[in-house]
Design a protein around this motif. Structure first.
Motif, PDB file in Angstrom:
ATOM      1  N   LYS A 197      -2.174  54.177 -33.700  1.00  0.00           N
ATOM      2  CA  LYS A 197      -0.720  54.399 -33.077  1.00  0.00           C
ATOM      3  C   LYS A 197       0.257  53.484 -33.145  1.00  0.00           C
ATOM      4  O   LYS A 197       1.670  53.854 -33.189  1.00  0.00           O
ATOM      5  CB  LYS A 197      -0.960  54.985 -31.348  1.00  0.00           C
ATOM      6  N   GLU A 198      -0.113  52.242 -32.904  1.00  0.00           N
ATOM      7  CA  GLU A 198       1.265  51.140 -32.998  1.00  0.00           C
ATOM      8  C   GLU A 198       1.727  51.242 -34.227  1.00  0.00           C
ATOM      9  O   GLU A 198       2.739  51.012 -34.358  1.00  0.00           O
ATOM     10  CB  GLU A 198       0.380  49.990 -32.531  1.00  0.00           C
TER      11      GLU A 198
ATOM     12  N   THR B 223       1.734  53.452 -36.528  1.00  0.00           N
ATOM     13  CA  THR B 223       2.732  54.791 -36.641  1.00  0.00           C
ATOM     14  C   THR B 223       4.027  54.761 -35.912  1.00  0.00           C
ATOM     15  O   THR B 223       5.150  55.093 -36.768  1.00  0.00           O
ATOM     16  CB  THR B 223       1.869  55.838 -36.024  1.00  0.00           C
ATOM     17  N   THR B 224       4.150  53.877 -35.043  1.00  0.00           N
ATOM     18  CA  THR B 224       5.337  53.782 -34.296  1.00  0.00           C
ATOM     19  C   THR B 224       6.415  52.756 -35.196  1.00  0.00           C
ATOM     20  O   THR B 224       7.423  52.962 -35.321  1.00  0.00           O
ATOM     21  CB  THR B 224       5.231  53.040 -32.899  1.00  0.00           C
TER      22      THR B 224
ATOM     23  N   GLY C  20       7.458  54.839 -38.088  1.00  0.00           N
ATOM     24  CA  GLY C  20       8.692  55.512 -37.445  1.00  0.00           C
ATOM     25  C   GLY C  20       9.908  54.815 -37.395  1.00  0.00           C
ATOM     26  O   GLY C  20      10.998  55.582 -37.649  1.00  0.00           O
ATOM     27  N   LEU C  21       9.854  53.996 -36.888  1.00  0.00           N
ATOM     28  CA  LEU C  21      11.207  53.045 -36.686  1.00  0.00           C
ATOM     29  C   LEU C  21      11.923  52.727 -37.807  1.00  0.00           C
ATOM     30  O   LEU C  21      12.947  52.766 -38.149  1.00  0.00           O
ATOM     31  CB  LEU C  21      10.888  51.894 -35.838  1.00  0.00           C
TER      32      LEU C  21
ATOM     33  N   THR D 232      12.780  47.526 -35.244  1.00  0.00           N
ATOM     34  CA  THR D 232      11.660  47.407 -36.243  1.00  0.00           C
ATOM     35  C   THR D 232      10.892  46.136 -36.183  1.00  0.00           C
ATOM     36  O   THR D 232       9.500  46.258 -36.277  1.00  0.00           O
ATOM     37  CB  THR D 232      12.210  47.882 -37.639  1.00  0.00           C
TER      38      THR D 232
ATOM     39  N   CYS E 213       8.898  45.524 -33.073  1.00  0.00           N
ATOM     40  CA  CYS E 213       7.849  46.373 -33.071  1.00  0.00           C
ATOM     41  C   CYS E 213       6.626  45.757 -33.975  1.00  0.00           C
ATOM     42  O   CYS E 213       5.392  45.927 -33.561  1.00  0.00           O
ATOM     43  CB  CYS E 213       8.230  47.809 -33.308  1.00  0.00           C
TER      44      CYS E 213
ATOM     45  N   ASN F  84       2.965  44.696 -32.927  1.00  0.00           N
ATOM     46  CA  ASN F  84       1.646  45.124 -33.782  1.00  0.00           C
ATOM     47  C   ASN F  84       0.845  43.916 -34.135  1.00  0.00           C
ATOM     48  O   ASN F  84      -0.375  44.107 -34.257  1.00  0.00           O
ATOM     49  CB  ASN F  84       2.320  45.982 -35.049  1.00  0.00           C
TER      50      ASN F  84
ATOM     51  N   LEU G 130       0.855  51.106 -25.701  1.00  0.00           N
ATOM     52  CA  LEU G 130       2.172  52.030 -26.262  1.00  0.00           C
ATOM     53  C   LEU G 130       3.220  51.713 -25.360  1.00  0.00           C
ATOM     54  O   LEU G 130       4.623  51.575 -25.835  1.00  0.00           O
ATOM     55  CB  LEU G 130       1.854  53.182 -26.559  1.00  0.00           C
TER      56      LEU G 130
ATOM     57  N   ARG H 201       6.774  50.052 -27.001  1.00  0.00           N
ATOM     58  CA  ARG H 201       7.885  50.675 -26.933  1.00  0.00           C
ATOM     59  C   ARG H 201       9.007  49.944 -26.141  1.00  0.00           C
ATOM     60  O   ARG H 201      10.101  50.302 -26.476  1.00  0.00           O
ATOM     61  CB  ARG H 201       7.589  52.177 -26.548  1.00  0.00           C
TER      62      ARG H 201
ATOM     63  N   SER I  74      10.386  47.258 -28.054  1.00  0.00           N
ATOM     64  CA  SER I  74      11.238  47.688 -29.168  1.00  0.00           C
ATOM     65  C   SER I  74      12.693  48.302 -28.861  1.00  0.00           C
ATOM     66  O   SER I  74      13.508  47.814 -29.257  1.00  0.00           O
ATOM     67  CB  SER I  74      10.589  48.939 -29.985  1.00  0.00           C
TER      68      SER I  74
END
Length: 341
Positions: free
Chosen positions: A86-87, A89-90, A93-94, A131, A134, A138, A154, A158, A161
């Motif tokens: 999930k991390e 993916t974040t 996504g950014l 980004t 983040c 990670n 998460l 977030r 970020s």
């Protein structure tokens, strides 16, 4: 090269913020090129249906990057039990959102003369920091300081970020609009948050991953992925900030350093994904997509019905027959949500 002002950078590099810093502020932008610091050489624009499109080469790379991001996110989400799923993916996504904003700004969809242009450039700068921040968070997920994928993990990711985005956005818009002690001719704060802090974050990320691989994993091949990622990113920065004018002249204004930097950044992000994929394995007991090489046959016990142990038991074809009589393997997958040790 531009701590107090970005003139040196902007004379060599066609980045969007250059039209908002320098001797004129954004309020003086009435036509393209009437404000900011002029770049010596930049890629030529094209006219499509009475619409001027800038940086066509970089735009093509950004469109391709969006497709690659979608593929990487799909592959990451398919590894249902991998660490940091999930991390990562974040982060991807950014990067995808940053790519969309870069398309709008770099290609002139938001005109430099528009009152909204400073805000879009500030958003682009803020997403750049978000980004990078983040990514550095990670980097600590693999150390298992806290359980990955949880609310705490998460939330911290977030929150950091968002903090990175807000700090850079506020400093950018204050610089562009001459608010407070900042202004187009006083860009020290913008230089620090956009270049210095982000560079330190990237160094911390790379160092932490090298430590993780050396001290935790038996396999050293992930270091190759890290090395390629560093190579592509550094090469992109050099091509952008050092050789952009030369490349632009040699390529007759069809491409400039921004094209190569955008391409190298995409390769760098792809290597981050490749590195993550190489150090994570999923628990196949709970996953849908089964890969045979994930299983380890540890022992073949004696046959269930008194037959001797082996793949084939005593059947109508004897020891070499093809009838499987029920002997089993002790198959052991990897620990749920574990790194590939």
């Amino acid at each position: 090269m531009g701590f107090n002002n970005l003139d040196y950078i902007c004379q060599r590099v066609p980045v969007p913020l250059c039209s908002l810093v320098g001797p004129y502020g954004p309020s003086d932008v009435t036509i393209l090129g009437s404000a900011g610091v002029a770049t010596r050489c930049y890629a030529r624009s094209i006219d499509v249906a009475n619409t001027v499109i800038f940086q066509v080469g970089a735009a093509m790379i950004n469109i391709g990057a969006l497709a690659m991001v979608a593929m990487m996110i799909f592959n990451v989400r398919s590894k249902y039990t991998a660490v940091g799923r999930k991390e990562l993916t974040t982060f991807l996504g950014l990067y995808g959102i940053l790519t969309v904003v870069s398309l709008l700004v770099d290609c002139g969809v938001v005109p430099p003369a528009s009152p909204a242009y400073p805000y879009f450039v500030a958003i682009q700068n803020g997403l750049t920091s978000a980004t990078v921040w983040c990514l550095v968070v990670n980097g600590f997920v693999g150390f298992q300081l806290y359980e990955d994928g949880t609310f705490l993990s998460l939330f911290l990711l977030r929150l950091i970020s968002i903090i990175g985005f807000l700090i850079t956005f506020v400093v950018s818009i204050f610089t562009f609009e001459s608010w407070g002690s900042l202004g187009p001719r006083s860009t020290s704060g913008l230089f620090v948050v956009l270049y210095v802090i982000n560079a330190l974050c990237l160094v911390i990320y790379v160092f932490s991953q090298v430590v993780l691989v050396i001290n935790t994993l038996y396999d050293r091949w992930p270091l190759v992925d890290i090395g390629f990622g560093v190579f592509f990113f550094v090469a992109g920065q050099i091509l952008l900030y050092v050789f952009s004018p030369t490349l632009c002249d040699r390529l007759e204004h069809y491409l400039d350093g921004l094209f190569f930097a955008t391409l190298c950044n995409l390769f760098g992000v792809m290597m981050i994904y490749k590195y993550w994929d190489s150090i994570t394995r999923e628990d196949l007991e709970f996953s849908v997509g089964v890969k045979n090489n994930m299983w380890d046959a540890k022992e073949v016990p004696d046959g269930i019905d008194g037959h001797r142990s082996g793949l084939y038991g005593a059947g109508p074809y004897g020891d070499s027959g093809s009838e499987f009589t029920g002997s089993y393997y002790a198959l052991q997958g990897n620990r749920n949500s574990s790194l590939h040790y």
